[in-house]
Design a protein around this motif. Structure first.
Motif, PDB file in Angstrom:
ATOM      1  N   LEU A  77       1.039  -1.179   0.080  1.00 48.03           N
ATOM      2  CA  LEU A  77      -0.166   0.070   0.058  1.00 48.03           C
ATOM      3  C   LEU A  77       0.662   1.165   0.147  1.00 48.03           C
ATOM      4  CD1 LEU A  77      -2.760  -1.117   2.469  1.00 48.03           C
ATOM      5  CD2 LEU A  77      -2.895  -1.126  -0.021  1.00 48.03           C
ATOM      6  N   GLU A  78       2.196   1.067   0.255  1.00 44.36           N
ATOM      7  CA  GLU A  78       2.780   2.364   0.242  1.00 44.36           C
ATOM      8  C   GLU A  78       3.536   2.593  -1.064  1.00 44.36           C
ATOM      9  OE1 GLU A  78       3.813   4.271   3.258  1.00 44.36           O
ATOM     10  OE2 GLU A  78       2.167   3.072   4.204  1.00 44.36           O
ATOM     11  N   PRO A  79       3.780   3.919  -1.638  1.00 45.21           N
ATOM     12  CA  PRO A  79       4.376   4.233  -2.876  1.00 45.21           C
ATOM     13  C   PRO A  79       5.742   3.584  -2.982  1.00 45.21           C
ATOM     14  CG  PRO A  79       3.427   6.126  -1.974  1.00 45.21           C
ATOM     15  CD  PRO A  79       3.372   5.069  -0.588  1.00 45.21           C
ATOM     16  N   GLN A  80       5.788   2.859  -4.276  1.00 49.67           N
ATOM     17  CA  GLN A  80       6.977   2.141  -4.747  1.00 49.67           C
ATOM     18  C   GLN A  80       7.709   2.940  -5.586  1.00 49.67           C
ATOM     19  OE1 GLN A  80       5.888  -1.766  -5.671  1.00 49.67           O
ATOM     20  NE2 GLN A  80       5.272  -2.547  -3.629  1.00 49.67           N
ATOM     21  N   ALA A  81       8.770   3.487  -5.485  1.00 52.39           N
ATOM     22  CA  ALA A  81       9.724   4.089  -6.529  1.00 52.39           C
ATOM     23  C   ALA A  81       9.936   3.160  -7.690  1.00 52.39           C
ATOM     24  CB  ALA A  81      10.999   4.390  -5.819  1.00 52.39           C
ATOM     25  N   LEU A  82       9.953   3.999  -8.906  1.00 52.26           N
ATOM     26  CA  LEU A  82      10.056   3.152 -10.119  1.00 52.26           C
ATOM     27  C   LEU A  82      11.533   3.664 -10.817  1.00 52.26           C
ATOM     28  CD1 LEU A  82       6.686   3.819 -11.912  1.00 52.26           C
ATOM     29  CD2 LEU A  82       7.471   1.836 -10.534  1.00 52.26           C
ATOM     30  N   GLY A  83      12.227   4.463 -10.248  1.00 54.42           N
ATOM     31  CA  GLY A  83      13.363   4.963 -10.776  1.00 54.42           C
ATOM     32  C   GLY A  83      13.348   5.668 -12.047  1.00 54.42           C
ATOM     33  N   VAL A  84      12.446   6.171 -12.394  1.00 55.35           N
ATOM     34  CA  VAL A  84      12.078   6.965 -13.646  1.00 55.35           C
ATOM     35  C   VAL A  84      11.647   8.537 -13.375  1.00 55.35           C
ATOM     36  CG1 VAL A  84      10.644   7.080 -15.712  1.00 55.35           C
ATOM     37  CG2 VAL A  84      11.251   4.859 -14.881  1.00 55.35           C
ATOM     38  N   PRO A  85      12.335   9.612 -13.973  1.00 54.76           N
ATOM     39  CA  PRO A  85      11.896  10.941 -13.729  1.00 54.76           C
ATOM     40  C   PRO A  85      10.488  11.291 -14.447  1.00 54.76           C
ATOM     41  CG  PRO A  85      13.683  10.813 -15.579  1.00 54.76           C
ATOM     42  CD  PRO A  85      13.531   9.393 -15.068  1.00 54.76           C
ATOM     43  N   CYS A  86       9.796  12.246 -13.642  1.00 53.52           N
ATOM     44  CA  CYS A  86       8.613  12.695 -13.785  1.00 53.52           C
ATOM     45  C   CYS A  86       8.769  13.641 -15.003  1.00 53.52           C
ATOM     46  CB  CYS A  86       8.011  13.524 -12.633  1.00 53.52           C
ATOM     47  SG  CYS A  86       6.498  14.340 -13.121  1.00 53.52           S
ATOM     48  N   GLN A  93       6.568   7.072  -8.699  1.00 54.94           N
ATOM     49  CA  GLN A  93       6.044   6.213  -7.956  1.00 54.94           C
ATOM     50  C   GLN A  93       4.930   5.408  -8.408  1.00 54.94           C
ATOM     51  OE1 GLN A  93       5.451   8.364  -4.276  1.00 54.94           O
ATOM     52  NE2 GLN A  93       7.678   8.001  -3.604  1.00 54.94           N
ATOM     53  N   LEU A  94       4.981   4.022  -8.055  1.00 59.46           N
ATOM     54  CA  LEU A  94       3.648   3.537  -8.194  1.00 59.46           C
ATOM     55  C   LEU A  94       2.934   3.455  -6.781  1.00 59.46           C
ATOM     56  CD1 LEU A  94       2.266   1.087 -10.052  1.00 59.46           C
ATOM     57  CD2 LEU A  94       3.419  -0.725  -8.987  1.00 59.46           C
ATOM     58  N   LYS A  95       1.406   3.848  -7.168  1.00 59.21           N
ATOM     59  CA  LYS A  95       0.652   4.045  -6.041  1.00 59.21           C
ATOM     60  C   LYS A  95      -0.515   3.504  -6.093  1.00 59.21           C
ATOM     61  CE  LYS A  95       2.630   8.887  -5.535  1.00 59.21           C
ATOM     62  NZ  LYS A  95       2.277  10.271  -5.253  1.00 59.21           N
ATOM     63  N   LYS A  96      -1.144   3.251  -5.036  1.00 59.80           N
ATOM     64  CA  LYS A  96      -2.470   2.549  -4.957  1.00 59.80           C
ATOM     65  C   LYS A  96      -3.570   3.445  -4.515  1.00 59.80           C
ATOM     66  CE  LYS A  96      -4.895  -1.517  -3.056  1.00 59.80           C
ATOM     67  NZ  LYS A  96      -5.900  -1.710  -4.045  1.00 59.80           N
ATOM     68  N   TYR A 106      -9.311   3.671  -6.887  1.00 62.90           N
ATOM     69  CA  TYR A 106      -9.778   2.927  -8.208  1.00 62.90           C
ATOM     70  C   TYR A 106      -8.564   2.050  -8.659  1.00 62.90           C
ATOM     71  CZ  TYR A 106     -13.407   6.332  -8.140  1.00 62.90           C
ATOM     72  OH  TYR A 106     -14.329   7.203  -7.644  1.00 62.90           O
ATOM     73  N   GLY A 107      -7.661   1.653  -7.995  1.00 62.79           N
ATOM     74  CA  GLY A 107      -6.670   0.589  -8.514  1.00 62.79           C
ATOM     75  C   GLY A 107      -5.143   1.267  -8.428  1.00 62.79           C
ATOM     76  N   LEU A 108      -4.257   0.646  -9.187  1.00 64.00           N
ATOM     77  CA  LEU A 108      -2.960   1.173  -9.199  1.00 64.00           C
ATOM     78  C   LEU A 108      -2.767   2.267 -10.313  1.00 64.00           C
ATOM     79  CD1 LEU A 108      -1.273  -2.233  -9.273  1.00 64.00           C
ATOM     80  CD2 LEU A 108      -1.112  -0.569  -7.217  1.00 64.00           C
ATOM     81  N   PHE A 109      -1.868   3.246  -9.832  1.00 65.51           N
ATOM     82  CA  PHE A 109      -1.459   4.238 -10.883  1.00 65.51           C
ATOM     83  C   PHE A 109       0.060   4.793 -10.534  1.00 65.51           C
ATOM     84  CE2 PHE A 109      -2.845   6.594  -7.171  1.00 65.51           C
ATOM     85  CZ  PHE A 109      -2.211   7.828  -7.127  1.00 65.51           C
ATOM     86  N   VAL A 110       0.385   5.490 -11.580  1.00 64.92           N
ATOM     87  CA  VAL A 110       1.750   6.072 -11.422  1.00 64.92           C
ATOM     88  C   VAL A 110       1.607   7.376 -11.296  1.00 64.92           C
ATOM     89  CG1 VAL A 110       3.962   6.406 -12.714  1.00 64.92           C
ATOM     90  CG2 VAL A 110       2.785   4.226 -12.920  1.00 64.92           C
ATOM     91  N   GLY A 111       2.234   8.036 -10.289  1.00 68.93           N
ATOM     92  CA  GLY A 111       2.305   9.394  -9.861  1.00 68.93           C
ATOM     93  C   GLY A 111       3.713  10.017  -9.450  1.00 68.93           C
ATOM     94  N   CYS A 112       3.548  11.251  -9.496  1.00 71.47           N
ATOM     95  CA  CYS A 112       4.960  11.972  -9.228  1.00 71.47           C
ATOM     96  C   CYS A 112       5.155  11.813  -7.694  1.00 71.47           C
ATOM     97  CB  CYS A 112       4.823  13.379  -9.496  1.00 71.47           C
ATOM     98  SG  CYS A 112       6.484  14.240  -9.368  1.00 71.47           S
ATOM     99  N   MET A 142       0.294  12.365 -13.107  1.00 70.97           N
ATOM    100  CA  MET A 142      -0.267  10.814 -13.027  1.00 70.97           C
ATOM    101  C   MET A 142      -0.532  10.364 -14.223  1.00 70.97           C
ATOM    102  SD  MET A 142      -3.490  10.600 -10.839  1.00 70.97           S
ATOM    103  CE  MET A 142      -5.092  11.398 -11.570  1.00 70.97           C
ATOM    104  N   THR A 143      -0.487   8.828 -14.574  1.00 72.51           N
ATOM    105  CA  THR A 143      -0.966   8.254 -15.387  1.00 72.51           C
ATOM    106  C   THR A 143      -1.348   6.869 -14.950  1.00 72.51           C
ATOM    107  OG1 THR A 143      -0.496   7.494 -17.738  1.00 72.51           O
ATOM    108  CG2 THR A 143       1.470   7.377 -16.007  1.00 72.51           C
ATOM    109  N   ALA A 144      -2.132   5.821 -16.074  1.00 69.45           N
ATOM    110  CA  ALA A 144      -2.460   4.485 -15.555  1.00 69.45           C
ATOM    111  C   ALA A 144      -1.130   3.922 -15.287  1.00 69.45           C
ATOM    112  CB  ALA A 144      -3.264   3.983 -16.694  1.00 69.45           C
ATOM    113  N   ALA A 145      -1.416   2.688 -14.606  1.00 67.75           N
ATOM    114  CA  ALA A 145      -0.259   1.871 -14.311  1.00 67.75           C
ATOM    115  C   ALA A 145      -0.003   1.043 -15.592  1.00 67.75           C
ATOM    116  CB  ALA A 145      -0.430   0.646 -13.115  1.00 67.75           C
ATOM    117  N   ASP A 146      -0.771   0.816 -16.372  1.00 66.31           N
ATOM    118  CA  ASP A 146      -0.530   0.129 -17.703  1.00 66.31           C
ATOM    119  C   ASP A 146      -0.502   1.071 -18.819  1.00 66.31           C
ATOM    120  OD1 ASP A 146      -3.129   0.690 -17.506  1.00 66.31           O
ATOM    121  OD2 ASP A 146      -3.806  -1.323 -18.234  1.00 66.31           O
TER     122      ASP A 146
END
Length: 131
Positions: free
Chosen positions: A6-15, A23-26, A29-35, A44-48
Motif C-alpha cells: 500500500l506504500e508508494p513504490q519508487a520506479l526509478g523514472v523521472p517525472c 512512484q507506483l501508488k494504490k 480505483y486501483g494502481l496508478f503511476v504518480g509523481c 499521473m498516468t495509468a499503471a498500464d
C-alpha cells in the motif's frame, strides 16, 4: 498481499513535468503511476500506460496517434497534439495506406470470423480479406 504494498513504490523514472521520481501508488480505483512531488506536481498516468502506436496522425502529419481512455473507461486513439489537432479513432490504427482511396492509415477490426483491416475514412468502404 503485504501491507507495504500500500506504500508508494519508487520506479526509478523521472517525472516528465518536474523531474522528481515517479512512484507506483494504490488509489481508490486501483494502481496508478504518480509523481513523488505531489501536491506541487500533479502528474499521473495509468499503471498500464501504453505511450503510443508509432502511427502518424493523418490530418496534421505532425503528431502521433496514442492510446487514451475515455471517462467511461473505453480505449480510443487520438493525436498527441490535442487540442491543436482533434483527430481520433475508436479502433487500433495501422500504418498502412488504403489501396482504394490512398488514406494513410487503416484500422484493425476484430470480428467473429477473424481479423481484418478497414479504411479509417468514413466515405471509403475498403475491407481487407479475413486473416
Amino acid at each position: 498481499m503485504s501491507d507495504n504494498f500500500l506504500e508508494p513504490q519508487a520506479l526509478g523514472v523521472p517525472c516528465p513535468q518536474c523531474q522528481c521520481e515517479l512512484q507506483l501508488k494504490k488509489g481508490r480505483y486501483g494502481l496508478f503511476v504518480g509523481c513523488s512531488g505531489y501536491p506541487e506536481c500533479d502528474y499521473m498516468t495509468a499503471a498500464d500506460f501504453d505511450p503510443g502506436t508509432n502511427v502518424a496522425c493523418p490530418t496534421c502529419q505532425q503528431g502521433k496517434l496514442v492510446q487514451k481512455t475515455s471517462r467511461y473507461g473505453r480505449s480510443f486513439y487520438a493525436c498527441d497534439r490535442y487540442p491543436d489537432c482533434s483527430y481520433s479513432v475508436q479502433l487500433p490504427p495501422v500504418a498502412q495506406v488504403c489501396p482504394q482511396c490512398e488514406f494513410p492509415i487503416l484500422l484493425k477490426r476484430k470480428t467473429a470470423a477473424g481479423e481484418r483491416l478497414i479504411c479509417a475514412q468514413h466515405s471509403c468502404d475498403y475491407k481487407s480479406p479475413l486473416k
